[in-house]
Write a protein that holds these residues in place. Sequence first.
Motif, PDB file in Angstrom:
ATOM      1  N   ILE A 189       0.868  -1.176   0.000  1.00  0.00           N
ATOM      2  CA  ILE A 189       0.000   0.000   0.000  1.00  0.00           C
ATOM      3  C   ILE A 189       0.906   1.229   0.000  1.00  0.00           C
ATOM      4  O   ILE A 189       1.687   1.417   0.932  1.00  0.00           O
ATOM      5  CB  ILE A 189      -0.922   0.014   1.234  1.00  0.00           C
ATOM      6  CG1 ILE A 189      -1.724  -1.286   1.283  1.00  0.00           C
ATOM      7  CG2 ILE A 189      -1.819   1.246   1.228  1.00  0.00           C
ATOM      8  CD1 ILE A 189      -2.251  -1.636   2.633  1.00  0.00           C
ATOM      9  N   THR A 190       0.801   2.041  -1.044  1.00  0.00           N
ATOM     10  CA  THR A 190       1.668   3.208  -1.209  1.00  0.00           C
ATOM     11  C   THR A 190       0.833   4.471  -1.300  1.00  0.00           C
ATOM     12  O   THR A 190      -0.185   4.498  -2.003  1.00  0.00           O
ATOM     13  CB  THR A 190       2.534   3.067  -2.482  1.00  0.00           C
ATOM     14  OG1 THR A 190       3.283   1.859  -2.388  1.00  0.00           O
ATOM     15  CG2 THR A 190       3.477   4.242  -2.641  1.00  0.00           C
ATOM     16  N   ASP A 191       1.276   5.516  -0.599  1.00  0.00           N
ATOM     17  CA  ASP A 191       0.611   6.806  -0.710  1.00  0.00           C
ATOM     18  C   ASP A 191       1.466   7.753  -1.546  1.00  0.00           C
ATOM     19  O   ASP A 191       2.567   7.402  -1.965  1.00  0.00           O
ATOM     20  CB  ASP A 191       0.293   7.405   0.661  1.00  0.00           C
ATOM     21  CG  ASP A 191       1.531   7.873   1.413  1.00  0.00           C
ATOM     22  OD1 ASP A 191       2.634   7.931   0.821  1.00  0.00           O
ATOM     23  OD2 ASP A 191       1.409   8.190   2.597  1.00  0.00           O
ATOM     24  N   ASP A 192       0.945   8.922  -1.786  1.00  0.00           N
ATOM     25  CA  ASP A 192       1.712   9.916  -2.548  1.00  0.00           C
ATOM     26  C   ASP A 192       1.935  11.170  -1.701  1.00  0.00           C
ATOM     27  O   ASP A 192       2.007  12.278  -2.204  1.00  0.00           O
ATOM     28  CB  ASP A 192       1.022  10.256  -3.867  1.00  0.00           C
ATOM     29  CG  ASP A 192      -0.385  10.799  -3.682  1.00  0.00           C
ATOM     30  OD1 ASP A 192      -0.871  10.846  -2.536  1.00  0.00           O
ATOM     31  OD2 ASP A 192      -0.998  11.182  -4.687  1.00  0.00           O
ATOM     32  N   GLY A 193       2.071  10.952  -0.402  1.00  0.00           N
ATOM     33  CA  GLY A 193       2.261  12.062   0.531  1.00  0.00           C
ATOM     34  C   GLY A 193       3.704  12.521   0.610  1.00  0.00           C
ATOM     35  O   GLY A 193       4.516  12.261  -0.280  1.00  0.00           O
ATOM     36  N   ASP A 194       4.020  13.168   1.717  1.00  0.00           N
ATOM     37  CA  ASP A 194       5.344  13.753   1.924  1.00  0.00           C
ATOM     38  C   ASP A 194       6.335  12.799   2.577  1.00  0.00           C
ATOM     39  O   ASP A 194       7.483  13.163   2.802  1.00  0.00           O
ATOM     40  CB  ASP A 194       5.226  15.005   2.795  1.00  0.00           C
ATOM     41  CG  ASP A 194       4.410  16.088   2.114  1.00  0.00           C
ATOM     42  OD1 ASP A 194       4.428  16.145   0.875  1.00  0.00           O
ATOM     43  OD2 ASP A 194       3.762  16.868   2.830  1.00  0.00           O
ATOM     44  N   GLY A 195       5.910  11.596   2.925  1.00  0.00           N
ATOM     45  CA  GLY A 195       6.797  10.649   3.588  1.00  0.00           C
ATOM     46  C   GLY A 195       6.791  10.857   5.090  1.00  0.00           C
ATOM     47  O   GLY A 195       6.194  11.786   5.618  1.00  0.00           O
ATOM     48  N   ILE A 196       7.475   9.961   5.776  1.00  0.00           N
ATOM     49  CA  ILE A 196       7.558   9.993   7.235  1.00  0.00           C
ATOM     50  C   ILE A 196       9.011  10.245   7.605  1.00  0.00           C
ATOM     51  O   ILE A 196       9.908   9.594   7.079  1.00  0.00           O
ATOM     52  CB  ILE A 196       7.084   8.660   7.832  1.00  0.00           C
ATOM     53  CG1 ILE A 196       5.628   8.388   7.419  1.00  0.00           C
ATOM     54  CG2 ILE A 196       7.222   8.662   9.353  1.00  0.00           C
ATOM     55  CD1 ILE A 196       5.154   7.001   7.742  1.00  0.00           C
ATOM     56  N   GLU A 197       9.232  11.161   8.512  1.00  0.00           N
ATOM     57  CA  GLU A 197      10.603  11.469   8.922  1.00  0.00           C
ATOM     58  C   GLU A 197      11.219  10.255   9.603  1.00  0.00           C
ATOM     59  O   GLU A 197      10.544   9.526  10.338  1.00  0.00           O
ATOM     60  CB  GLU A 197      10.601  12.673   9.857  1.00  0.00           C
ATOM     61  CG  GLU A 197       9.991  13.890   9.184  1.00  0.00           C
ATOM     62  CD  GLU A 197      10.680  15.172   9.552  1.00  0.00           C
ATOM     63  OE1 GLU A 197      11.740  15.122  10.181  1.00  0.00           O
ATOM     64  OE2 GLU A 197      10.137  16.217   9.190  1.00  0.00           O
ATOM     65  N   GLN A 198      12.506  10.035   9.355  1.00  0.00           N
ATOM     66  CA  GLN A 198      13.200   8.847   9.841  1.00  0.00           C
ATOM     67  C   GLN A 198      13.102   8.679  11.351  1.00  0.00           C
ATOM     68  O   GLN A 198      12.953   7.566  11.835  1.00  0.00           O
ATOM     69  CB  GLN A 198      14.666   8.869   9.392  1.00  0.00           C
ATOM     70  CG  GLN A 198      14.848   8.713   7.893  1.00  0.00           C
ATOM     71  CD  GLN A 198      14.293   7.406   7.363  1.00  0.00           C
ATOM     72  OE1 GLN A 198      14.580   6.347   7.887  1.00  0.00           O
ATOM     73  NE2 GLN A 198      13.489   7.492   6.320  1.00  0.00           N
ATOM     74  N   GLU A 199      13.159   9.757  12.116  1.00  0.00           N
ATOM     75  CA  GLU A 199      13.081   9.624  13.576  1.00  0.00           C
ATOM     76  C   GLU A 199      11.704   9.155  14.033  1.00  0.00           C
ATOM     77  O   GLU A 199      11.558   8.624  15.130  1.00  0.00           O
ATOM     78  CB  GLU A 199      13.473  10.918  14.303  1.00  0.00           C
ATOM     79  CG  GLU A 199      12.544  12.081  14.054  1.00  0.00           C
ATOM     80  CD  GLU A 199      13.041  13.050  12.989  1.00  0.00           C
ATOM     81  OE1 GLU A 199      12.477  14.146  12.919  1.00  0.00           O
ATOM     82  OE2 GLU A 199      13.977  12.723  12.250  1.00  0.00           O
ATOM     83  N   ASN A 200      10.670   9.341  13.206  1.00  0.00           N
ATOM     84  CA  ASN A 200       9.328   8.882  13.552  1.00  0.00           C
ATOM     85  C   ASN A 200       9.084   7.427  13.140  1.00  0.00           C
ATOM     86  O   ASN A 200       8.232   6.764  13.720  1.00  0.00           O
ATOM     87  CB  ASN A 200       8.274   9.778  12.913  1.00  0.00           C
ATOM     88  CG  ASN A 200       8.306  11.175  13.478  1.00  0.00           C
ATOM     89  OD1 ASN A 200       8.628  11.380  14.639  1.00  0.00           O
ATOM     90  ND2 ASN A 200       7.989  12.161  12.661  1.00  0.00           N
TER      91      ASN A 200
END
Length: 75
Positions: free
Chosen positions: A10-21
């Motif tokens: 399942i892939t979105d087209d958002g801004d991604g998740i920051e690595q620390e999160n």
Amino acid sequence: IKDNKINIYITDDGDGIEQENIKNIFIPFKSTKIEGTGLGLSICRNLLNKNGGDISLVSSKNGNTTFMVTLNFNK
């Protein structure tokens, strides 16, 4: 289907998740949002694990996020 398991991506087209999160994303009550409990993904992983499956993700800060859900048909 391989070894009685199937992977669903399942892939979105958002801004991604920051690595620390990412390291905390499946921990109960951890959330970066003002509203919500932070339980959704931890419950999903727990249910999948109890049934021989799993959930994982790949994300980049400036890209999309892909979750891989593995379902086990042996259980």
